[in-house]
Design a protein around this motif. Structure first.
Motif, PDB file in Angstrom:
ATOM      1  N   GLY A   7      -2.664  -0.806  17.930  1.00 47.28           N
ATOM      2  CA  GLY A   7      -2.843  -1.964  18.666  1.00 47.28           C
ATOM      3  C   GLY A   7      -2.813  -3.140  17.915  1.00 47.28           C
ATOM      4  N   SER A   8      -3.987  -3.681  17.483  1.00 48.45           N
ATOM      5  CA  SER A   8      -3.792  -5.214  16.680  1.00 48.45           C
ATOM      6  C   SER A   8      -4.373  -4.727  15.199  1.00 48.45           C
ATOM      7  N   GLU A   9      -4.790  -3.298  15.012  1.00 45.84           N
ATOM      8  CA  GLU A   9      -5.077  -2.723  13.332  1.00 45.84           C
ATOM      9  C   GLU A   9      -3.887  -2.225  12.667  1.00 45.84           C
ATOM     10  N   LEU A  10      -3.970  -2.438  11.454  1.00 42.10           N
ATOM     11  CA  LEU A  10      -3.217  -1.625  10.746  1.00 42.10           C
ATOM     12  C   LEU A  10      -4.119  -0.338  10.403  1.00 42.10           C
ATOM     13  N   VAL A  11      -3.864   0.756  10.217  1.00 43.31           N
ATOM     14  CA  VAL A  11      -4.475   1.794  10.004  1.00 43.31           C
ATOM     15  C   VAL A  11      -3.606   2.228   8.942  1.00 43.31           C
ATOM     16  N   PHE A  12      -4.447   2.944   7.824  1.00 38.90           N
ATOM     17  CA  PHE A  12      -3.584   3.452   6.574  1.00 38.90           C
ATOM     18  C   PHE A  12      -4.661   4.582   6.050  1.00 38.90           C
ATOM     19  N   ARG A  13      -3.654   5.608   5.537  1.00 36.30           N
ATOM     20  CA  ARG A  13      -4.265   6.997   5.204  1.00 36.30           C
ATOM     21  C   ARG A  13      -3.637   7.449   4.138  1.00 36.30           C
ATOM     22  N   ARG A  14      -4.285   8.420   3.338  1.00 36.48           N
ATOM     23  CA  ARG A  14      -3.773   9.260   2.118  1.00 36.48           C
ATOM     24  C   ARG A  14      -4.718  10.300   1.951  1.00 36.48           C
ATOM     25  N   ARG A  15      -4.327  11.238   1.275  1.00 38.11           N
ATOM     26  CA  ARG A  15      -5.450  12.375   1.019  1.00 38.11           C
ATOM     27  C   ARG A  15      -6.736  11.816   0.147  1.00 38.11           C
ATOM     28  N   GLY A  16      -7.590  11.758   0.687  1.00 34.39           N
ATOM     29  CA  GLY A  16      -8.750  11.343   0.108  1.00 34.39           C
ATOM     30  C   GLY A  16      -9.279   9.732   0.384  1.00 34.39           C
ATOM     31  N   ALA A  17      -8.580   9.221   1.281  1.00 33.23           N
ATOM     32  CA  ALA A  17      -8.917   7.855   1.677  1.00 33.23           C
ATOM     33  C   ALA A  17      -8.216   7.599   2.996  1.00 33.23           C
ATOM     34  N   HIS A  18      -9.106   6.711   3.960  1.00 29.99           N
ATOM     35  CA  HIS A  18      -8.484   6.254   4.750  1.00 29.99           C
ATOM     36  C   HIS A  18      -9.305   4.695   5.356  1.00 29.99           C
ATOM     37  N   LEU A  38       0.872  -1.249   0.124  1.00 29.55           N
ATOM     38  CA  LEU A  38       0.075  -0.034  -0.222  1.00 29.55           C
ATOM     39  C   LEU A  38       0.890   1.256  -0.003  1.00 29.55           C
ATOM     40  N   THR A  39       1.907   1.272   0.786  1.00 30.09           N
ATOM     41  CA  THR A  39       2.791   2.324   0.688  1.00 30.09           C
ATOM     42  C   THR A  39       3.456   2.415  -0.381  1.00 30.09           C
ATOM     43  N   ARG A  40       4.024   1.493  -1.136  1.00 34.01           N
ATOM     44  CA  ARG A  40       4.697   1.546  -2.195  1.00 34.01           C
ATOM     45  C   ARG A  40       3.807   2.078  -3.511  1.00 34.01           C
ATOM     46  N   GLU A  41       2.969   1.277  -3.639  1.00 36.57           N
ATOM     47  CA  GLU A  41       1.735   1.378  -4.863  1.00 36.57           C
ATOM     48  C   GLU A  41       0.888   2.680  -4.666  1.00 36.57           C
ATOM     49  N   TYR A  42       0.326   2.917  -3.562  1.00 31.99           N
ATOM     50  CA  TYR A  42      -0.472   4.118  -3.441  1.00 31.99           C
ATOM     51  C   TYR A  42      -0.223   5.268  -2.505  1.00 31.99           C
ATOM     52  N   ALA A  43       0.725   5.195  -2.038  1.00 32.07           N
ATOM     53  CA  ALA A  43       1.379   6.308  -1.487  1.00 32.07           C
ATOM     54  C   ALA A  43       0.808   6.449  -0.121  1.00 32.07           C
ATOM     55  N   LEU A  44       0.196   5.114   0.667  1.00 28.76           N
ATOM     56  CA  LEU A  44      -0.640   5.286   1.920  1.00 28.76           C
ATOM     57  C   LEU A  44       0.299   5.532   2.958  1.00 28.76           C
ATOM     58  N   ARG A  45       0.218   6.025   4.083  1.00 30.44           N
ATOM     59  CA  ARG A  45       0.842   6.047   5.266  1.00 30.44           C
ATOM     60  C   ARG A  45       0.168   4.816   5.852  1.00 30.44           C
ATOM     61  N   ILE A  72     -10.765  -8.125   8.418  1.00 34.77           N
ATOM     62  CA  ILE A  72     -11.700  -7.021   8.299  1.00 34.77           C
ATOM     63  C   ILE A  72     -11.212  -5.861   7.959  1.00 34.77           C
ATOM     64  N   LEU A  73     -11.676  -5.477   6.708  1.00 38.04           N
ATOM     65  CA  LEU A  73     -11.175  -4.008   5.999  1.00 38.04           C
ATOM     66  C   LEU A  73     -12.083  -3.226   6.044  1.00 38.04           C
ATOM     67  N   THR A  74     -12.094  -2.101   6.368  1.00 33.43           N
ATOM     68  CA  THR A  74     -12.830  -1.016   6.082  1.00 33.43           C
ATOM     69  C   THR A  74     -12.143   0.143   5.578  1.00 33.43           C
ATOM     70  N   LEU A  75     -12.816   0.943   4.594  1.00 37.69           N
ATOM     71  CA  LEU A  75     -12.179   1.984   3.798  1.00 37.69           C
ATOM     72  C   LEU A  75     -13.107   3.097   3.548  1.00 37.69           C
ATOM     73  N   GLU A  76     -12.776   4.229   3.725  1.00 36.12           N
ATOM     74  CA  GLU A  76     -13.708   5.419   3.430  1.00 36.12           C
ATOM     75  C   GLU A  76     -12.965   6.246   2.426  1.00 36.12           C
ATOM     76  N   LEU A  77     -13.649   6.449   1.489  1.00 34.02           N
ATOM     77  CA  LEU A  77     -13.116   7.379   0.324  1.00 34.02           C
ATOM     78  C   LEU A  77     -13.783   8.600   0.310  1.00 34.02           C
ATOM     79  N   GLY A  78     -12.974   9.663  -0.032  1.00 34.12           N
ATOM     80  CA  GLY A  78     -13.521  10.951  -0.249  1.00 34.12           C
ATOM     81  C   GLY A  78     -14.234  11.260  -1.327  1.00 34.12           C
ATOM     82  N   LEU A  79     -14.606  12.480  -1.846  1.00 33.53           N
ATOM     83  CA  LEU A  79     -15.543  13.063  -2.686  1.00 33.53           C
ATOM     84  C   LEU A  79     -14.725  12.531  -4.203  1.00 33.53           C
ATOM     85  N   LEU A  80     -13.636  12.566  -4.276  1.00 33.80           N
ATOM     86  CA  LEU A  80     -12.918  12.529  -5.620  1.00 33.80           C
ATOM     87  C   LEU A  80     -12.610  11.032  -5.921  1.00 33.80           C
ATOM     88  N   LEU A  81     -12.671  10.060  -4.830  1.00 32.36           N
ATOM     89  CA  LEU A  81     -12.365   8.662  -5.037  1.00 32.36           C
ATOM     90  C   LEU A  81     -13.685   8.016  -4.885  1.00 32.36           C
TER      91      LEU A  81
END
Length: 92
Positions: free
Chosen positions: A40-51, A28-35, A62-71
């Motif tokens: 705790g036991s969760e992997l949290v990821f974020r980038r502009r317009g998505a987290h 995710l970091t390499r391909e999509y520039a996600l931080r 279990i994966l949850t993803l919220e996309l901003g207006l552009l995505l």
């Protein structure tokens, strides 16, 4: 804001699961520039317009993803790509 929620079962051992999630974080970091970082036991990821979060459990991911207006309009394609990638990762 578009939301994606995916739950997938698996039969991985704990060490295999942690390795898989670490590989996902690197990808995710390499391909999509996600931080990515662990909270705790969760992997949290974020980038502009998505987290989102990836929660590895003993028998499921279990994966949850919220996309901003552009995505948001791309949510169906993004969800399909996630399912495809999980199929690849969990079939190995």
């Amino acid at each position: 804001m578009a939301k994606i929620h995916i739950e997938r079962t698996h039969q991985l051992e704990q060490h295999q699961l942690r390795g898989l999630v670490d590989d996902v974080a690197e990808s995710l970091t390499r391909e999509y520039a996600l931080r990515c970082h662990w909270v705790g036991s969760e992997l949290v990821f974020r980038r502009r317009g998505a987290h989102g979060r990836l929660l590895p459990q003993a028998d499921r991911l279990i994966l949850t993803l919220e996309l901003g207006l552009l995505l948001g309009p791309l949510s169906c394609g993004i969800e399909q790509a996630i399912h495809q990638r999980l199929d690849e990762l969990l079939s190995d």
